[in-house]
Design an enzyme around this catalytic site. Sequence first.
Site, short mmCIF file in Angstrom:
data_model
loop_
_atom_site.label_atom_id
_atom_site.label_comp_id
_atom_site.label_asym_id
_atom_site.label_seq_id
_atom_site.Cartn_x
_atom_site.Cartn_y
_atom_site.Cartn_z
CG ASP A 264 34.56 23.73 -3.73
OD1 ASP A 264 34.63 24.59 -4.63
OD2 ASP A 264 33.93 23.90 -2.67
CD GLU A 319 29.76 29.94 -2.33
OE1 GLU A 319 29.98 28.88 -1.70
OE2 GLU A 319 30.45 30.32 -3.28
#
Length: 509
Positions: A264, A319
């Site tokens: 990430d 998200e």
Amino acid sequence: MTGFAFAGDYPCWSLNLGHFGTSHEGEFDAIPASRLRSHNRIELPLVCQADAKGTTLAIAEADLRDYAGLYLAGPDSGALGVVAKLSPRLDDPSLAVSLDAGGRDVATPWRVVMLGAQPGALISSTLIENLNPPGTIADTSWIRPGKSAWDWWSGWRAPDAIAAGATTSTASLKRYIDHAQSMGLEYMLVDDGWYHGSTGDGQYHADANILQPVAGLDLPAMVQYARERDVGLWLWTHWRALDAHMDEALAWYEQLGIKGIKVDFMDRDDQQMVDFYHRLLARAAAHHLLVDLHGAYHPTGLSRTYPNLLTQEGVLGAEYNKWSTRATAGHNLTLPFTRMLLGPMDYTPGGFRNVTPAQFKPRNDLPLVMTTRAQQLAMYVVYESPFAVVADSPDAYAGAEGVQFLRDVPARWDETRVPGGAIGEHILVARRHGRDWYVGAMTNEQSRTLQLPLDFLGPGRWRATLYLDGAAPDRVDVQTREVDARSAPLALTLAGSGGAAVRFEPLRP
């Protein structure tokens, strides 16, 4: 290639990131070509319609290696078209590409124009992937697509077992592993917070140690616990923490029996970061690890060369329900015709706390979603992602309407058809897995009825199980009927911000 000239003032869908060095997340806004400006930094693909008949083009790139990522901008002259802009290097912002590639010849990536008679015609294209060199992994039997439970999106919560404020622990992982087993999910993704120096805030900390689980987490025991339940574990890492100990960490993960890693916050596509992607994917493959790239630039077809790359982000996904009102149905309906043209898309659907847009409020724990549950189900067909998370907390699915579709829908497809769609408005996608067909239908904030032709079905009779919008956003009307390829089209009535999902199973003679 320095640019593309347009023959007219095409209507386009453009994600203007504004600058280099971002997570490549945002809305693809409708904009005429004449309003594309030289100071824009336009993400790929740029999608435009070239005529009133619906002829659609998408500008993209493929086989990006030893080079810098491509952006587009309007010409300084104000002419209709776009010019190329390359992401600058961190060590010398005046330079985009260094010809010192470790002894390798530097070749420019493919500059691609995808062209289709209708917007939906581009969705089933594999052009971007096919422009990459084939992989060299001899044995790919360990590369297995699948669906996954996930602890981060719900705030590590399971209200029936895990209190607010909890983070990764042996107890929390057991709850999610049990949930994955009960749902028939192949994987469980352990997100930020599991290793020393990862605090759940997504930031890189200098003391991060991806070889040291946090206190209260017995990682080897959890791998074994999951294995006994036919669930494979994935681990999240910040890319900087991984890069500092890559060889040692990947070897340890393989030894433990970890199945994959989610890497990430790269948030760049300069030449050095492009090189990191290739190093990571090659070394992960050597250790039999699957990969999900987050905080990632747009796909360029790497999954052909590295089939262990199952999915990547580079999308404004679910998200955003945790902190904004941006994950709207209208946005969701631009994605199949824009971002998804380039490759698998980790939108992370599956939110089962469904409310109307008027009722929606962002919240970090146990987020709401402003689409119907049937639209969330449809995303598993419409959005392609061979690693597909089932995002919500375990309690959200227990006995919930529509959950059977999540159990049944696969993450890998053998064939794709797109019966219809309009950018930002509605879509129908049919995908085949083995003998079964699955259909996803989605609409923007406008309610509508879509007609689903059944000519994609093979011979014989079929059982259709329909998951339709119910009386409220969190209700699903489940119906079954028998059909064949000659039956009248199925009328799918979608609520505003709604959808439908259908499974077709062949009946024995």
